[in-house]
Design an enzyme around this catalytic site. Structure first.
Site, short mmCIF file in Angstrom:
data_model
loop_
_atom_site.label_atom_id
_atom_site.label_comp_id
_atom_site.label_asym_id
_atom_site.label_seq_id
_atom_site.Cartn_x
_atom_site.Cartn_y
_atom_site.Cartn_z
CD1 TRP A 8 -2.46 -1.48 -0.16
CD2 TRP A 8 -2.90 -0.80 2.54
NE1 TRP A 8 -3.50 -2.40 -0.11
CE2 TRP A 8 -4.38 -1.73 1.34
CE3 TRP A 8 -3.78 -0.49 3.17
CZ2 TRP A 8 -5.20 -2.11 1.81
CZ3 TRP A 8 -5.01 -0.63 3.89
CH2 TRP A 8 -6.38 -1.43 3.16
CE LYS A 9 4.00 1.58 -3.87
NZ LYS A 9 4.87 1.63 -5.61
CG HIS A 96 9.79 -0.95 -2.99
ND1 HIS A 96 9.25 0.38 -3.79
CD2 HIS A 96 8.33 -1.32 -3.51
CE1 HIS A 96 8.85 0.54 -4.24
NE2 HIS A 96 7.94 -0.39 -4.02
CD GLU A 165 8.19 -4.81 -6.80
OE1 GLU A 165 7.14 -4.27 -6.86
OE2 GLU A 165 8.54 -3.41 -6.51
N GLY A 171 5.01 1.51 -11.75
CA GLY A 171 3.18 2.64 -11.20
C GLY A 171 3.42 3.71 -12.30
CB SER A 209 2.52 -1.70 -14.00
OG SER A 209 2.93 -0.60 -13.94
N GLY A 231 -0.32 0.13 -7.11
CA GLY A 231 -1.56 0.68 -7.05
C GLY A 231 -3.32 -0.50 -6.65
P1 PGA Z 1 2.59 -0.59 -8.73
O1 PGA Z 1 4.08 -0.97 -7.48
O2 PGA Z 1 1.92 -2.32 -8.63
O3 PGA Z 1 1.75 0.12 -8.07
O4 PGA Z 1 3.93 -0.28 -10.41
C1 PGA Z 1 4.58 -2.18 -7.42
C2 PGA Z 1 4.91 -1.56 -6.13
O5 PGA Z 1 5.81 -0.94 -5.84
O6 PGA Z 1 5.79 -2.59 -5.18
#
Ligand code: PGA
Length: 248
Positions: A8-9, A96, A165, A171, A209, A231
């Site tokens: 969720w950041k 991350h 990632e 994002g 994403s 997201g």
């Molecule tokens: P995202 O983020 O799915 O919004 O691209 C993934 C993440 O940063 O873990």
């Protein structure tokens, strides 16, 4: 075993518990639920309550990061792995790219891995190349470095999940091509195999994403053991649709 992990950041307020409740009840009623594990990593402010609410439930609550010193220390704003364990949180995201760009380097990450070992904390370890490195053909070199400079065979592979990632896909709505992903994930698994000779290697996830649409393409890459979802994990519908479409 597959993993669907939501990151969720810096999003979420107490009310956001309803998102996890909906996901949890979906998982409970899903005939495929034995095939996968679901985790959500909310921000620190929500960890304690959410973890209490979902104790012994199918969904598990994870932390997003912790400080590079353990126990207690005079570091304003910091939270230690020891403190996470004391509220019953047993797993954390680590490395991350959001944090690497803020200065979390390999040395800090090595300290954090040591601390994880000491506290018996499981880790979702993120790695990934940026666009410049990708264009220069340096992806493999970068990923190998990110793994071997931080992890070693003394860290129990059962306590580890690796999340690939690519920074350029986080994002942005862009994901690597299927053939690129097969190659990269296979390479990561080879590096882990060399490190953990003879042992079962950790699961390798893809993140960047991931949504309810592109999962239909991503699910065909069977070498990927699951997904780290940013997201789309903040919407119960999208997160549930990702799982539904994966098994459709
Ligand atoms: P995202 O983020 O799915 O919004 O691209 C993934 C993440 O940063 O873990």
């Amino acid at each position: 075993m597959r993993y669907f992990i939501g990151n969720w950041k810096m999003y979420g307020i107490p009310n956001s518990i309803n998102i996890i409740k909906k996901i949890n009840s979906f998982v409970n009623s899903d005939k495929n639920h034995n095939k996968y594990r679901t985790l959500i990593a909310p921000p620190l402010t929500l960890l304690e309550t959410f973890n209490r609410n979902f104790k012994n439930k199918r969904i598990q609550i994870a932390a997003q990061n912790y400080y590079h010193k353990d126990l207690f220390s005079s570091n304003t704003g910091a939270v230690s792995a020891f403190m996470l364990k004391k509220i019953g949180v047993n797993i954390s995201i680590l490395g991350h790219s959001d944090n690497r760009t803020e200065g979390e380097n390999n040395q800090l990450l090595r300290s954090k891995i040591k601390i994880a070992k000491k506290n018996n904390l499981k880790i979702i370890f993120c790695i990934g190349e940026n666009l410049k490195d990708k264009k220069k053909g340096k992806t493999k070199k970068i990923l190998k470095k990110q793994i071997v400079k931080v992890l070693d065979k003394t860290f129990d592979p059962k306590k580890l999940i690796v999340a690939y990632e690519p920074i350029w896909s986080i994002g942005t709505g862009m994901i690597p091509s299927s053939s690129e992903l097969v190659k990269t994930v296979t390479y990561i698994k080879q590096v882990l195999k060399n490190m953990y000779k003879g042992k079962k290697i950790p699961a390798v996830l893809y993140g960047g994403s991931v949504d309810e649409k592109n999962i239909n393409q991503l699910k065909n890459i069977t070498t990927i053991d699951g997904f780290l979802i940013g997201g789309a994990s903040r919407s119960s519908k999208k997160f549930i649709d990702i799982i539904k479409n994966y098994y459709r």
